[in-house]
Design an enzyme around this catalytic site. Structure first.
Site, mmCIF file in Angstrom:
data_model
loop_
_atom_site.group_PDB
_atom_site.id
_atom_site.type_symbol
_atom_site.label_atom_id
_atom_site.label_comp_id
_atom_site.label_asym_id
_atom_site.label_seq_id
_atom_site.Cartn_x
_atom_site.Cartn_y
_atom_site.Cartn_z
ATOM 1 N N LYS A 199 20.037 39.053 25.314
ATOM 2 C CA LYS A 199 21.294 39.689 24.939
ATOM 3 C C LYS A 199 22.411 38.754 25.384
ATOM 4 C CE LYS A 199 19.970 44.544 24.905
ATOM 5 N NZ LYS A 199 18.524 44.276 24.839
ATOM 6 N N ASP A 227 19.016 39.029 20.643
ATOM 7 C CA ASP A 227 19.194 40.442 20.314
ATOM 8 C C ASP A 227 20.576 40.681 19.719
ATOM 9 O OD1 ASP A 227 16.725 41.343 21.080
ATOM 10 O OD2 ASP A 227 17.324 41.912 23.093
ATOM 11 N N MET A 228 20.680 41.707 18.890
ATOM 12 C CA MET A 228 21.967 42.103 18.322
ATOM 13 C C MET A 228 22.434 43.374 19.017
ATOM 14 S SD MET A 228 24.165 40.911 16.181
ATOM 15 C CE MET A 228 23.298 39.870 15.001
ATOM 16 N N GLN A 261 20.500 44.507 11.838
ATOM 17 C CA GLN A 261 20.397 45.960 11.945
ATOM 18 C C GLN A 261 20.659 46.599 10.585
ATOM 19 O OE1 GLN A 261 22.003 47.012 16.268
ATOM 20 N NE2 GLN A 261 23.392 45.623 15.233
ATOM 21 N N ARG A 291 14.262 39.363 12.898
ATOM 22 C CA ARG A 291 13.822 40.717 13.252
ATOM 23 C C ARG A 291 14.744 41.723 12.573
ATOM 24 N NH1 ARG A 291 14.855 42.035 19.181
ATOM 25 N NH2 ARG A 291 13.130 40.591 19.561
ATOM 26 N N LYS A 336 16.394 49.158 12.673
ATOM 27 C CA LYS A 336 17.309 50.133 12.077
ATOM 28 C C LYS A 336 18.691 50.040 12.694
ATOM 29 C CE LYS A 336 14.021 53.683 10.548
ATOM 30 N NZ LYS A 336 13.665 55.119 10.597
ATOM 31 N N GLY A 337 18.767 49.864 14.012
ATOM 32 C CA GLY A 337 20.045 49.871 14.716
ATOM 33 C C GLY A 337 20.235 51.177 15.455
ATOM 34 N N THR A 343 9.835 48.497 13.668
ATOM 35 C CA THR A 343 9.871 49.914 13.309
ATOM 36 C C THR A 343 8.622 50.606 13.828
ATOM 37 O OG1 THR A 343 10.016 51.498 11.474
ATOM 38 C CG2 THR A 343 8.771 49.487 11.060
ATOM 39 N N HIS A 344 8.784 51.903 14.154
ATOM 40 C CA HIS A 344 7.641 52.738 14.507
ATOM 41 C C HIS A 344 7.359 53.762 13.411
ATOM 42 C CE1 HIS A 344 9.685 51.552 18.295
ATOM 43 N NE2 HIS A 344 8.468 51.234 18.643
ATOM 44 N N ARG A 358 20.047 53.724 25.770
ATOM 45 C CA ARG A 358 19.240 54.015 24.582
ATOM 46 C C ARG A 358 19.437 55.463 24.152
ATOM 47 N NH1 ARG A 358 18.947 49.529 25.827
ATOM 48 N NH2 ARG A 358 20.864 49.719 24.635
#
Length: 318
Positions: free
Chosen positions: A110, A144-145, A173, A194, A197-198, A236-237, A299
């Protein structure tokens, strides 16, 4: 309302002490965070690698306000990379095509943790040192974004880092309205991207708000990356999106080693193993460090629905 409550709790030292000492917190941290130090992160990485999974490691800490803090984060990454190299965990795997290095373990950065908020040049300098150390060990770095106010800065730094380290990964994202355009620009030969979703709270003019619209954007962005010459990394999950990704890979004649799935540590581990056994590259995003409280609270605050998501993950491995 719930988001405000969570953010207030994140700033409260009293609540932090209560959460840290609660018995359930130990289960949560153990499930979603790979310990507080390099040794624990290394042990988790070894366990995942032995199970046939790839790994990207994130040293927790985003609220960096001074150069000393930024440099300390850089040193933590250099220590981690040295340990990974000594353990033989940075060796490239097969796959990814001729132009892409697919390492067993890499690191995610990050830029905010490296000083981006107050000194963009310092953040870039620190990131470059980490990229150089990773390259010397045969592995890679992914940037990372974060929230949309840092997107242009992050992509600008990425572009400059890629001049010397073309394998540096990008994160895009899908919920941002701009992301289809960014995908087109980054879907080039050797480009690791990568797609997630964001999760940050963004205004409507910047980001799609409805989950269905985010999903539709994710599929459109996935199509662009799959049709391009780069190396898509699909974070994604969601079972539906995983199935769509497998279908799109067949449609665009991509073999399972020409893209990868990415999932969070502790989320759907059985599915991670199933996909890996089916021949897919699956990379697990592994956070570690002492700043776990802030990590988990952010999160939850970014998307309060994550509260139920983490709760379900505690009782299910599927």
């Amino acid at each position: 309302m719930l988001r405000s409550v969570i953010l207030a709790a994140a700033r409260s030292q009293k609540v932090e002490r209560l959460v840290e000492t609660a018995p359930i917190s130990r289960d949560v941290v153990k499930r979603f965070v790979a310990g507080s130090g390099t040794g624990e992160a290394l042990a988790t990485t070894r366990q995942l690698a032995d199970a046939g999974l790839c790994i990207t490691l994130d040293n927790l800490g985003e609220d960096t306000l001074t150069a000393d803090q930024a440099n300390a984060t850089k040193e933590a990454y250099l220590e981690l990379l040295a340990a990974l190299g000594q353990a033989g965990l940075t060796a490239p795997k097969s796959g990814g095509g001729e132009a892409v290095t697919v390492a067993t373990a890499e690191v995610s950065l990050k830029l905010s943790a490296l000083g981006q908020a107050f000194d963009e040049q310092l953040a870039e300098k620190n990131a470059r040192e980490i990229c150089e150390a990773a390259a010397a060990l045969g592995t890679t770095v992914t940037l990372d974004m974060e929230d949309h106010t840092t997107t242009d800065s992050t992509l600008d730094i990425l572009s400059r880092l890629r001049r010397e380290h073309p394998g540096t990964g990008a994160v895009l994202q899908a919920y941002l309205r701009r992301t289809e355009g960014d995908c087109r620009e980054l879907a080039t030969a050797g480009s690791r991207v990568r797609l997630c979703k964001g999760a940050y709270k963004e205004p409507e003019h910047v980001a799609y708000q409805a989950p269905l619209e985010v999903d539709k954007s994710y599929v459109r962005c996935m199509n662009i990356l799959m049709a391009g010459e780069g190396y898509p990394m699909l974070a994604t999950h969601d079972p539906r999106l995983i199935a769509i990704a497998q279908d799109r890979a067949r449609w665009f004649d991509r073999s399972p080693d020409e893209f990868e799935f990415q999932m969070l540590y502790g989320i759907r581990p059985d599915e991670q193993t199933r996909l890996a056994r089916a021949g897919h590259t699956v990379r697990v995003y592994v956070p570690y460090g002492t700043e776990w409280y802030g990590y988990l609270m952010r999160r939850l605050a970014e998307r309060p629905a994550n509260l139920a998501f983490f709760g379900r993950a505690l009782i299910s491995k599927k």
